[in-house]
Write an enzyme that holds these catalytic residues in place. Structure first.
Site, mmCIF file in Angstrom:
data_model
loop_
_atom_site.group_PDB
_atom_site.id
_atom_site.type_symbol
_atom_site.label_atom_id
_atom_site.label_comp_id
_atom_site.label_asym_id
_atom_site.label_seq_id
_atom_site.Cartn_x
_atom_site.Cartn_y
_atom_site.Cartn_z
ATOM 1 N N SER A 33 -22.207 -9.486 37.478
ATOM 2 C CA SER A 33 -22.492 -10.809 36.919
ATOM 3 C C SER A 33 -21.224 -11.597 36.644
ATOM 4 O O SER A 33 -21.169 -12.804 36.851
ATOM 5 C CB SER A 33 -23.256 -10.676 35.595
ATOM 6 O OG SER A 33 -24.425 -9.948 35.785
ATOM 7 N N GLY A 56 -3.576 -3.813 11.377
ATOM 8 C CA GLY A 56 -4.018 -4.299 10.076
ATOM 9 C C GLY A 56 -5.535 -4.387 10.076
ATOM 10 O O GLY A 56 -6.195 -3.795 9.233
ATOM 11 N N HIS A 83 -4.047 3.413 -3.346
ATOM 12 C CA HIS A 83 -4.186 2.853 -1.999
ATOM 13 C C HIS A 83 -3.443 1.523 -1.815
ATOM 14 O O HIS A 83 -2.616 1.407 -0.921
ATOM 15 C CB HIS A 83 -5.674 2.656 -1.656
ATOM 16 C CG HIS A 83 -5.902 1.699 -0.536
ATOM 17 N ND1 HIS A 83 -5.876 2.081 0.774
ATOM 18 C CD2 HIS A 83 -6.113 0.343 -0.530
ATOM 19 C CE1 HIS A 83 -6.069 1.018 1.543
ATOM 20 N NE2 HIS A 83 -6.216 -0.045 0.774
ATOM 21 N N HIS A 129 -2.096 -1.040 7.114
ATOM 22 C CA HIS A 129 -1.783 -1.307 5.699
ATOM 23 C C HIS A 129 -0.666 -0.384 5.206
ATOM 24 O O HIS A 129 0.058 -0.719 4.287
ATOM 25 C CB HIS A 129 -3.031 -1.197 4.808
ATOM 26 C CG HIS A 129 -3.714 0.140 4.872
ATOM 27 N ND1 HIS A 129 -4.613 0.462 5.867
ATOM 28 C CD2 HIS A 129 -3.645 1.227 4.070
ATOM 29 C CE1 HIS A 129 -5.050 1.689 5.675
ATOM 30 N NE2 HIS A 129 -4.483 2.187 4.587
ATOM 31 N N HIS A 155 -28.577 -15.622 24.854
ATOM 32 C CA HIS A 155 -27.518 -15.476 25.855
ATOM 33 C C HIS A 155 -26.790 -16.787 26.166
ATOM 34 O O HIS A 155 -25.802 -16.784 26.885
ATOM 35 C CB HIS A 155 -28.096 -14.906 27.159
ATOM 36 C CG HIS A 155 -28.361 -13.436 27.092
ATOM 37 N ND1 HIS A 155 -29.078 -12.869 26.063
ATOM 38 C CD2 HIS A 155 -27.998 -12.414 27.904
ATOM 39 C CE1 HIS A 155 -29.146 -11.565 26.253
ATOM 40 N NE2 HIS A 155 -28.493 -11.263 27.362
ATOM 41 N N GLU A 188 -17.510 -4.222 24.507
ATOM 42 C CA GLU A 188 -16.674 -5.430 24.575
ATOM 43 C C GLU A 188 -15.490 -5.368 23.612
ATOM 44 O O GLU A 188 -14.365 -5.737 23.960
ATOM 45 C CB GLU A 188 -17.506 -6.690 24.264
ATOM 46 C CG GLU A 188 -18.639 -6.975 25.231
ATOM 47 C CD GLU A 188 -19.907 -6.201 24.911
ATOM 48 O OE1 GLU A 188 -19.948 -5.491 23.878
ATOM 49 O OE2 GLU A 188 -20.870 -6.296 25.714
ATOM 50 N N ARG A 244 -18.004 -18.496 38.745
ATOM 51 C CA ARG A 244 -17.748 -17.041 38.643
ATOM 52 C C ARG A 244 -17.455 -16.470 40.030
ATOM 53 O O ARG A 244 -16.656 -15.552 40.186
ATOM 54 C CB ARG A 244 -18.912 -16.312 37.959
ATOM 55 C CG ARG A 244 -20.208 -16.438 38.671
ATOM 56 C CD ARG A 244 -21.361 -15.822 37.890
ATOM 57 N NE ARG A 244 -22.625 -16.159 38.494
ATOM 58 C CZ ARG A 244 -23.593 -15.301 38.748
ATOM 59 N NH1 ARG A 244 -23.469 -14.043 38.405
ATOM 60 N NH2 ARG A 244 -24.716 -15.691 39.299
ATOM 61 N N HIS A 295 0.834 -1.210 0.000
ATOM 62 C CA HIS A 295 0.000 0.000 0.000
ATOM 63 C C HIS A 295 0.865 1.255 0.000
ATOM 64 O O HIS A 295 1.273 1.747 1.061
ATOM 65 C CB HIS A 295 -0.890 -0.008 1.241
ATOM 66 C CG HIS A 295 -1.770 -1.216 1.333
ATOM 67 N ND1 HIS A 295 -1.302 -2.453 1.728
ATOM 68 C CD2 HIS A 295 -3.082 -1.384 1.054
ATOM 69 C CE1 HIS A 295 -2.294 -3.330 1.701
ATOM 70 N NE2 HIS A 295 -3.393 -2.703 1.294
HETATM 71 C C1 LIG Z 1 -11.389 -4.549 9.935
HETATM 72 C C2 LIG Z 1 -10.871 -4.345 8.535
HETATM 73 N N1 LIG Z 1 -11.732 -4.367 7.512
HETATM 74 C C3 LIG Z 1 -11.292 -4.250 6.239
HETATM 75 C C4 LIG Z 1 -9.958 -4.112 5.984
HETATM 76 C C5 LIG Z 1 -9.441 -4.040 4.559
HETATM 77 N N2 LIG Z 1 -8.988 -2.666 4.290
HETATM 78 C C6 LIG Z 1 -7.703 -2.310 4.324
HETATM 79 S S1 LIG Z 1 -7.475 -0.673 4.144
HETATM 80 C C7 LIG Z 1 -9.125 -0.418 3.961
HETATM 81 C C8 LIG Z 1 -9.709 0.959 3.806
HETATM 82 C C9 LIG Z 1 -8.831 1.892 3.161
HETATM 83 O O1 LIG Z 1 -9.229 3.196 3.381
HETATM 84 P P1 LIG Z 1 -8.503 4.114 4.439
HETATM 85 O O2 LIG Z 1 -8.664 3.542 5.764
HETATM 86 O O3 LIG Z 1 -9.028 5.474 4.257
HETATM 87 O O4 LIG Z 1 -6.994 4.028 4.061
HETATM 88 P P2 LIG Z 1 -6.266 4.822 2.870
HETATM 89 O O5 LIG Z 1 -6.998 4.467 1.607
HETATM 90 O O6 LIG Z 1 -6.339 6.227 3.196
HETATM 91 O O7 LIG Z 1 -4.885 4.266 2.875
HETATM 92 C C10 LIG Z 1 -9.825 -1.607 4.045
HETATM 93 C C11 LIG Z 1 -11.290 -1.726 3.893
HETATM 94 C C12 LIG Z 1 -9.089 -4.090 7.090
HETATM 95 N N3 LIG Z 1 -7.782 -3.967 6.946
HETATM 96 N N4 LIG Z 1 -9.584 -4.179 8.343
#
Ligand SMILES: Cc1ncc(C[n+]2csc(CCOP(=O)(O)OP(=O)(O)O)c2C)c(N)n1
Length: 660
Positions: free
Chosen positions: A380, A116, A258, A67, A469, A407, A353, A27
């Site tokens: 609980s 990630g 991206h 990423h 539950h 959670e 518990r 990326h």
């Molecule tokens: C929980 C989750 N869902 C989906 C993804 C896959 N994914 C990676 S980056 C991204 C979105 C990219 O947009 P942004 O967060 O704005 O990053 P940019 O394009 O600015 O680098 C997605 C959906 C992930 N990494 N984590």
């Protein structure tokens, strides 16, 4: 030579795009867009020492938008961390490379957490900021005063977990937390306007955060905003207006930058545009030197800090390191032994518990490092004890966090608390809602963190609350996670032992599944040895020539013993085995396992939940008794009867099987 600001940020940009190009995946857009913000942060504000990545009082830097990992790897390399060399950068995304696709936490590398799954890093950062406040309160603000900085993307802020984590951070007024929002308005599907129209300023204000906005490519604006945020009495989000893929003539501002390599042709256009003539992975010496100088400042910073604390108290540093950061568990064994003996004498019937609450109450007298909490189910889950002191925005001198009904946030925050070092977080909810924090549990396991999940109401035994539950497949789902110990103790003795193992598991998180309903005291003899340590042990044998082995966990151990009685009345001899932790049992030697589960006998497994993970113990014959349907709303004994989990029904099933 006077190195210009944009030469420093260009070094990040080109290392990132060249590494992605070489790996042929990755990326580039995000590191190109956030290179300026990161440069300002590292150059002027972040207190870090590449020569000692474990410095306790270092500022934490969390790349929640994992990423964009090349941004982090480039920074660690440029500032002189030993963990990442230029050769490592060339091996981006290759097997065994520290430069994995997404940052993977490894102590002492500068990679503070695994990110990630979007939103998790933000949650971790809130946990780190809470941990810092706790230490600050313990040792004083001239000893502990680090900040936690985060880079979060559109995706991070779209995820629900960001709401949970930010909401709690605002409530606790964590003014040591500063988030850079990479507001580039681009995500994978295209412009974010396709799916979001939140007002981030109002969102932040409603959480009790400060909100600042800057041009994310303007050095002065960014730096000024960080200084302002540092003085705020609230957490701050700095919305950085950036251009994804900054510098790319054809791909900047577009989703196409991206998540794929820019391509050789486009990269040469970027080189032209940003006036960068160096070859891939070559950083001009004077630029590298300038970056190294930024890193080198850290040594002085750490020395100055050491001097300050030495003046305060010459023994403080070693106390900090030995007693807190390395977590002192010396007294634990003796304490657990004492508690076990006490209960052996009184043999109380208690819900597990409640057993867990008793365990926590005694452990906290010796372990101030234990930081508990619950997602609004304290009473609980029995996570709060007489020794719990509530942490709130005015007082971090405590050991208990009311996480609210959050959670997922709780899981990520506990990971952050554990990552900060020196504290052991535990947090509770109903086992059914472990699904609501599963991604965080998975990351506890992936990172090898000592986080303890207390999940009560662990079966249909919760009764009237019904199928919404009553957990069925939850234990199976958790057992499928590698490096996670799932404990299901059967009585107070086992509960104490499971807690002891969880606390001693430095690199493995634990789930302790606990009952709502009472169980009798079962442990047949008091022993110093931790019987749960091997995952399973024999509880009672009616004859050494038994032809049935009953294998049960948690509340079903009582049932197994009742079945054993009934079988005996019918001249069938059996052995009852308690299996509080499958993962530990599966790790034992072949001999041990064969001794516990004798192949010559009919093996019957018993757990009020999915039978998925019990198949492996019965080989060709035997019975897996459990539930593979949703539960029912009724008093719990009726629900057990409805699912044929009674001593009469099980005994006749076994008799029938023996006749086959
Ligand atoms: C929980 C989750 N869902 C989906 C993804 C896959 N994914 C990676 S980056 C991204 C979105 C990219 O947009 P942004 O967060 O704005 O990053 P940019 O394009 O600015 O680098 C997605 C959906 C992930 N990494 N984590």
């Amino acid at each position: 030579m006077n190195i210009k600001f944009n030469q420093l940020s260009s070094a990040i940009r080109f290392l990132s795009i060249d590494a992605v190009q070489k790996a042929n995946s990755g990326h580039p857009g995000m590191p190109m867009g956030m290179a300026d913000v990161a440069t300002v942060l590292f150059k002027y504000h972040l207190r870090f020492n590449p020569k000692n990545p474990n410095w306790i009082n270092r500022d934490r830097f969390v790349l929640s938008a994992g990423h964009g990992s090349m941004l982090l790897y480039s920074l660690l390399y440029l500032t002189g961390y030993k963990s990442i060399s230029i050769e490592d950068l060339k091996k981006f995304r290759q097997l065994n490379s520290i430069c994995a696709g997404h940052p993977e936490y490894k102590k002492g590398t500068g990679i503070e957490t695994t990110t990630g799954p979007l939103g998790q890093g933000l949650g971790n950062a809130v946990g780190m900021a809470i941990a810092e406040e706790i230490f600050k309160k313990k040792f004083g603000s001239n000893v502990i005063n680090n900040k936690t900085y985060v880079i979060a993307s559109d995706g991070d802020l779209m995820e629900g977990i960001s709401h949970e984590a930010m909401s709690l951070a605002g409530h606790l007024k964590l003014n040591n937390l500063i988030v850079f929002f990479d507001n580039n308005k681009i995500s994978i599907d295209g412009p974010t306007s396709l799916s979001v129209s939140d007002n981030y300023k109002k969102r932040c204000e409603s959480y009790g955060w400060s909100f600042l906005e800057v041009n994310g490519h303007n050095e002065k604006q960014i730096s000024k905003a960080i200084s302002k945020a540092s003085k705020s009495n609230k957490p701050t989000l700095i919305s950085c207006k950036t251009i994804i893929g900054f510098g790319s003539p054809n791909k900047s501002g577009k989703a196409s930058s991206h998540g794929s390599p820019l391509g050789d042709e486009e990269i040469s256009l970027v080189r032209k545009k940003l006036k960068w003539s160096s070859k891939p992975f070559e950083i001009p010496e004077e630029i590298l030197d300038e970056w190294k100088k930024i890193g080198d400042k850290g040594e002085q910073l750490e020395k100055a800090w050491e001097n300050t604390i030495h003046k305060k108290n010459p023994k403080l540093k070693s106390e900090l390191e030995e007693k807190y950061i390395n977590c002192d568990l010396k007294t634990l064994e003796k304490l657990i032994e004492k508690e076990k003996t006490k209960y052996f004498e009184t043999k109380p019937s208690m819900a597990t518990r409640q057993c867990s609450m008793a365990a926590i109450e005694s452990i906290t007298t010796k372990l101030p490092l234990l930081i508990g909490g619950s997602a609004d189910l304290s009473g609980s889950n029995n996570t709060k004890t007489n020794n719990s002191k509530i942490i709130n925005s005015k007082n971090f001198n405590g050991n208990y966090i009311h996480y609210g009904v959050r959670e997922h946030g709780m899981g990520a925050i506990m990971n952050g608390v554990a990552l900060y070092g020196g504290l052991i977080p535990y947090g509770g909810t109903f086992l059914i809602f472990s699904d609501y924090c599963k991604p965080s549990i998975r990351l506890s396991a992936l990172m090898g963190l000592r986080v303890i999940y207390i999940f009560s109401h662990d079966s249909i035994g919760l009764g009237e609350d019904g199928p919404t539950h009553q957990p069925i497949e939850q234990l199976a789902g958790l057992r499928a996670i590698p490096n996670l110990n799932v404990f299901r103790p059967a009585d107070v003795n086992e509960t104490l032992e499971c807690w002891e193992i969880a606390l001693k598991s430095h690199n493995t998180p634990s789930v302790i599944a606990l009952s709502r309903q009472k169980v009798p005291y079962i442990n047949p003899q008091n022993s110093k040895k931790n019987k749960c340590e091997n995952g399973a042990y024999t509880v009672h044998i009616t004859s050494h020539e038994s032809n049935v082995t009953l294998l049960a966990s948690g509340t079903e151990l009582e049932l197994a013993l009742k079945v054993q009685e009934k079988l005996k009345e019918n001249n069938i001899h059996s052995k009852v085995v308690s299996m509080p932790c499958m993962e530990l049992f599966d790790k034992q030697s072949k001999e041990f396992k064969e001794d516990i589960i004798e192949e010559s006998s009919l093996v019957v497994t018993l757990e009020a939940g999915s039978i998925t993970h019990w198949h492996k113990y019965i080989k060709n014959k035997g019975l897996n008794l459990g539930i593979d349907k949703f539960g029912e709303s009724a008093p719990y004994k009726e629900v057990y009867d409805h699912f044929n989990l009674t001593e009469e029904k099980i005994t006749s099933l076994i008799q029938k099987k023996l006749r086959e």
